[in-house]
Design a protein around this motif. Sequence first.
Motif, PDB file in Angstrom:
ATOM      1  N   SER A  10       0.844  -1.185   0.000  1.00  0.00           N
ATOM      2  CA  SER A  10       0.000   0.000   0.000  1.00  0.00           C
ATOM      3  C   SER A  10       0.883   1.239   0.000  1.00  0.00           C
ATOM      4  CB  SER A  10      -0.915   0.000   1.223  1.00  0.00           C
ATOM      5  OG  SER A  10      -1.648   1.202   1.291  1.00  0.00           O
ATOM      6  N   GLY A  11       0.809   2.018  -1.046  1.00  0.00           N
ATOM      7  CA  GLY A  11       1.550   3.269  -1.102  1.00  0.00           C
ATOM      8  C   GLY A  11       3.047   3.121  -0.913  1.00  0.00           C
ATOM      9  N   GLY A  12       3.645   2.096  -1.465  1.00  0.00           N
ATOM     10  CA  GLY A  12       5.088   1.900  -1.337  1.00  0.00           C
ATOM     11  C   GLY A  12       5.504   1.243  -0.034  1.00  0.00           C
ATOM     12  N   ASN A  13       4.558   0.839   0.765  1.00  0.00           N
ATOM     13  CA  ASN A  13       4.838   0.140   2.024  1.00  0.00           C
ATOM     14  C   ASN A  13       4.309  -1.288   1.954  1.00  0.00           C
ATOM     15  OD1 ASN A  13       5.960   2.377   3.555  1.00  0.00           O
ATOM     16  ND2 ASN A  13       3.890   3.202   3.527  1.00  0.00           N
ATOM     17  N   VAL A  14       4.968  -2.167   2.672  1.00  0.00           N
ATOM     18  CA  VAL A  14       4.501  -3.542   2.776  1.00  0.00           C
ATOM     19  C   VAL A  14       3.721  -3.677   4.071  1.00  0.00           C
ATOM     20  CG1 VAL A  14       5.207  -5.953   3.022  1.00  0.00           C
ATOM     21  CG2 VAL A  14       6.429  -4.453   1.437  1.00  0.00           C
ATOM     22  N   ILE A  15       2.557  -4.260   3.978  1.00  0.00           N
ATOM     23  CA  ILE A  15       1.719  -4.502   5.151  1.00  0.00           C
ATOM     24  C   ILE A  15       1.753  -6.001   5.428  1.00  0.00           C
ATOM     25  CG2 ILE A  15      -0.613  -4.403   6.095  1.00  0.00           C
ATOM     26  CD1 ILE A  15      -1.095  -2.071   4.093  1.00  0.00           C
ATOM     27  N   MET A  16       2.114  -6.359   6.655  1.00  0.00           N
ATOM     28  CA  MET A  16       2.177  -7.769   7.048  1.00  0.00           C
ATOM     29  C   MET A  16       1.189  -8.004   8.178  1.00  0.00           C
ATOM     30  SD  MET A  16       6.323  -8.185   7.019  1.00  0.00           S
ATOM     31  CE  MET A  16       6.275  -9.842   7.656  1.00  0.00           C
ATOM     32  N   VAL A  17       0.375  -9.013   8.014  1.00  0.00           N
ATOM     33  CA  VAL A  17      -0.578  -9.389   9.052  1.00  0.00           C
ATOM     34  C   VAL A  17      -0.240 -10.811   9.475  1.00  0.00           C
ATOM     35  CG1 VAL A  17      -2.998  -9.787   9.608  1.00  0.00           C
ATOM     36  CG2 VAL A  17      -2.365  -7.918   8.061  1.00  0.00           C
TER      37      VAL A  17
END
Length: 67
Positions: A10-17
């Motif tokens: 998202s927007g150049g960021n990695v989101i980890m759940v």
Amino acid sequence: MGLRVKIGVSGGNVIMVLMIPIEDYEEAYRGALLMYKCQGESTKNPLARYIADSLKYLESIRNCKET
């Protein structure tokens, strides 16, 4: 440990759940809390800090080469 990881961008960021059983989370939280207490440090969320510290370490060795 029933660990599942979901990753998104998202927007150049990695989101980890991370999805783990609550018992495993509580055990990991207690372990991280103990580690920082033994180092004489306090932190609001020891498990989140442990993960962040681990990522910082990995970033610090990014350019290392195997010998």
